[in-house]
Structures are given as C-alpha cells and as structure tokens.
Design a protein around this motif. Structure first.
Motif: not given
Length: 473
Positions: A24-37, A132-136
């Motif tokens: 991710v490299f921005a927003g820490g290691f949070s993942l924004n991609e949780q829902s297509a809608s 998957a809320p976090y990942g790196l």
C-alpha cells in the motif's frame, strides 16, 4: 511460526491461501479495497450510505436500513508499481555495496471479502464480515544494494467482524462490532558481518575477510516470521436528518499485535579450524516477538440526494498512526538465545518509524441513469503517515485516489452487481536516506552500525479493480 489447529482452521475459513498481502505504501498499511460498491465513490460517505451488507465493515449502524437478509461478496485486485529509480548503499566500514536497484518490489494482490446481515426484528439487526483490513508486501531482488536494510516485508491480516445494530424507529441507529483479526508477518534481510569481524581481526582485515566469506559461503540471511490474534472494537451512529440527507460516524479502537515466532539466521560465520579462512557458516535460531501497533480511527460521512437521479457523498477519516513508533524484533528467551547472545541485547533488531497521525478526505457522486443502472465516481486524498524516517521496507508518499464505478440492480429479485476501477497518483517520488538507530535513543544513529547507509529515490504508481455481487432476500 506457531502451527496449531486454531491457526490452521482460521487460514482455511478465510481463504488466506489465496488472499495475498497487498502493498500500500500510503495510509499506513490499511487497505481501502473492501467493497466494490464503496470503491466506486472512493469510499466517500460510506459510513452514511448503507447500500448493502458491506455496511458491516464501514458502519454497523447502517444495518438498520437493510431489510430482511442481505449478502455481499466479491474481490479486489491491487497492483502497485514501486521501483527505485536510483539506489546506493555503504556497508558498516563505509565501502560501497555492489548491486542493483531492487526491481519492482510489489506483486499484484488478490483481496476477497464476504459480508452478511440479518434483520432480527424492527429494531435489531445482526451481521458478519470477513475481509482483509491491513496488508503489506515488498520483495527486492537478491542483488539489491540496500539488502542489508531490507529484502522481504510481508503482512497479511484477516478479520472476522460480527456486529449488531439497534434503531429507535425515528431515524437514529447505533451499531457496535468486533474485529477479531489474525495476522501473519515476515521480515527478511541480508546481514552485514563486517562490523562483527572488526572486533576479531581489526578494521584492515575485516573487509577482505567478509568479501572472502561471502564469495565462498554466501551472505548471512535473517528470516523472521510470526503470527498473532488481536481484537478491536467499532461503534457507529447513523442519523437520518431527512429522507434525502443523513450522516454517519464510526470510531474504532486501536490494538497491538504481538507477532510471536522465530528468527533464523543462516550462513552466520563461526570459528572453524577446517575452513581455509578460519570461519565457516552455521545457523542461529531464537524465539522472538514483533510488536505491531494498529491505530485508533474515526470516520465521519454524509450523503445528500439532490434529486431522484443524483446523490452526493463526502467523508473524512483520522487515524492515530503515531502509535507506530518502532519496528522491533525482541527475544523471547530473555536475551540468552543464540542470536541475542551474539547481539548482546534483548532487542535483536530495531527500526525507528515514528509515524504521524493522518487524514483521508473523500468525495463522490452517484448518477442513477435508469432504475437498474447507476454510474459512480470518486476522489480521495490519502495522507502518508511516514514522516522523518522513510525506510526501504515502506517507501511512501501522499496520494490521490481516483475511481469510477458502475452498478446494476434488479428491481425484481434483489440481485445487484458492482464493478469499480481506480488509479493511485502519488504526490512525490519518496527519497529514502536510511540509517540504523539506537533503541534507547531512536533519533541517534547506532555506533555499532558504523557507516552503514542506504539511499534511494522511488517511483510509485498503482491501479485497482473490484467486483462485488449482492443479494437481498
């Protein structure tokens, strides 16, 4: 890494084998991609716009606006290109490290998700999310010039998120939920033995001896793995000001993983009378733990329907990433293990992080073209938490997130399909100037690391795509 029936069951239940960790490299290691809608509008106003069962993750209070039983499932693909345009390094003795720039360090990631809600009665709803809320993930080529600072960096987090909501029947809803998270982490790097050899043979001979050792036996390599389970709590509110306007608010607690596992250092030099250079490789192992802080966060969102065709969305999130002050590998053997007895400290490795708190702002819109078809667009500005201590493991800068989405929804049978694509535009080419620092004084360079340093300038870009199927019963 621990292996038990519990962790094996979690891996199978969450499809962890196909959920590759994301870079991710921005927003820490949070993942924004949780829902297509939600991704179609860059997650703008997601806490105030409960379209489907994904509201379990964004705002559990939103379940109160869903009727009957709802299910949403899908997946996202995230592909980031992260490559050093230039890179150079010096070893402990100040000599140049040979090698390349490390190549593209980020592979595409596949992120599945599943959400379910059920209306118990007119006042109570329950739900469950698996996501998957976090990942790196970062992986340099073997000849990377900064290999004494970083090689592989991996973090995979899977969350089970049960939730419940209640409403007063007059436009106000409240929801609470848990995030029961299982995390696996891995850190690897090559070891520079020149500083240790200085103590044995002196500075004049340490360099040639290290070169001869690496040529004959290979460079020592450290591999740290660990896993843990941690829990955070989420509370959300949703208020319907009018049939066209509503506001949402969620707050989530922070926590800290204690990734417990082991470190293995292969090809570590040990005295040997049989070796022509007086030293030969051995393997050191030790039980270790790696604390990893997860931040508190608060998100505010709004949705306003201008007319029957257009809806505007906006939101803001604040995350307390300043919890992440350091990345330490700590002995679980009281400093008496094979590795810590060599380093002379219970802290086997210390990396100063000192991240800062961050904001994310997003806006979006939905155009209901026909009763079945809708088009979406969104924009988000995502602030990087990395401040003064930029490292080769997480080269980072602020970014802009631009998204487009589309939705088809049947008026008869409750089926809906969402698709979204996005691109990430990074504001700067991050410049890494990395040293080793003392654990006791995180801003002071570690004298034992000598002249060891890595410099690199990175080029970052990314795209993402997501697909989601929802059904209301």
């Amino acid at each position: 890494m621990r292996s038990s029936l519990l962790t094996r069951a979690i891996r199978l239940a969450t499809l962890a084998a196909v959920a590759a960790p994301a870079s991710v490299f921005a927003g820490g290691f949070s993942l924004n991609e949780q829902s297509a809608s939600a991704m179609g509008v860059a997650n703008a106003g997601a806490v105030a716009n409960p379209e489907n069962a994904t509201t379990v993750m964004f705002n559990p209070a939103g379940m109160s606006q869903l009727k009957g039983t709802n299910i949403s499932f899908g997946a996202a693909v995230l592909d980031i290109k992260a490559e050093a345009k230039s890179a150079s390094a010096t070893n402990t003795l100040g000599g140049p490290v040979s090698g390349g720039t490390g190549g593209d360090i980020a592979d595409p990631a596949f992120l599945p998700n599943l959400y379910l809600t059920h209306q118990v009665n007119d006042s109570i709803d329950v739900g469950l999310g698996i996501h998957a809320p976090y990942g790196l993930a970062a992986d340099y080529e073997n000849d990377f010039v900064g290999r004494y600072f970083a090689d592989k960096t991996e973090l995979t987090v899977i969350s089970f998120s049960p939730a419940v909501s209640v409403n007063n029947g007059q436009g106000l809803s409240m929801g609470i939920g848990l995030n029961v998270m299982y995390a696996e982490g891995r850190l690897t790097k090559y070891q520079d033995i020149r500083g240790a050899l200085v103590q044995q043979v002196g500075p004049a001979q340490a360099g040639p001896l290290a070169d001869a050792y690496e040529a004959q036996f290979g460079t020592p390599y450290a591999d740290i793995e660990g896993d843990d389970i941690a829990v955070t709590f989420r509370a959300g509110f949703l208020y319907e000001l009018s049939p066209r306007t509503q506001f949402g608010l969620t707050a989530q607690t922070g926590t800290e993983f204690e990734l417990k596992g082991d470190v293995e250092i292969s090809n570590f030099p040990a005295p040997s009378a049989q070796s022509p250079i007086g030293i030969a490789p051995t393997t050191l192992t030790e039980d270790v733990r790696v604390p990893l802080a997860i931040p508190e966060s608060i998100t505010l969102g709004a949705r306003h329907q201008l007319n029957d065709s257009f809806t505007l969305l906006a939101g803001a999130s604040y995350s307390r990433w300043s919890r992440f002050e350091e990345l330490d590998i700590i002995s679980r053997e009281g400093g008496a293990g094979q590795v810590s007895s060599v380093t002379g400290s219970e802290i086997i490795t210390h990396i100063t992080e000192k991240w800062k708190n961050t904001w994310q702002f997003n806006v979006g819109s939905i155009w209901q073209v026909t009763p079945e078809w809708a088009l979406k667009a969104g924009y988000a500005w995502d602030e990087s938490p990395v401040d003064n201590y930029l490292t080769a493991r997480i080269p980072s800068s602020d970014r802009h997130w631009l998204t487009l989405g589309g939705q088809w929804k049947s008026a008869n049978n409750g089926w809906a399909v969402d698709a979204a694509v996005g691109t990430l535009l990074f504001t700067d080419d991050p410049k890494v100037d990395e040293y080793s620092y003392l654990h006791a004084v995180p801003s002071q360079k570690d004298p034992s690391a000598g002249a060891s340093n890595y410099k690199g300038e990175y080029e970052l870009s990314a795209w993402s795509a997501s697909l989601q199927v929802s059904k209301a019963f």
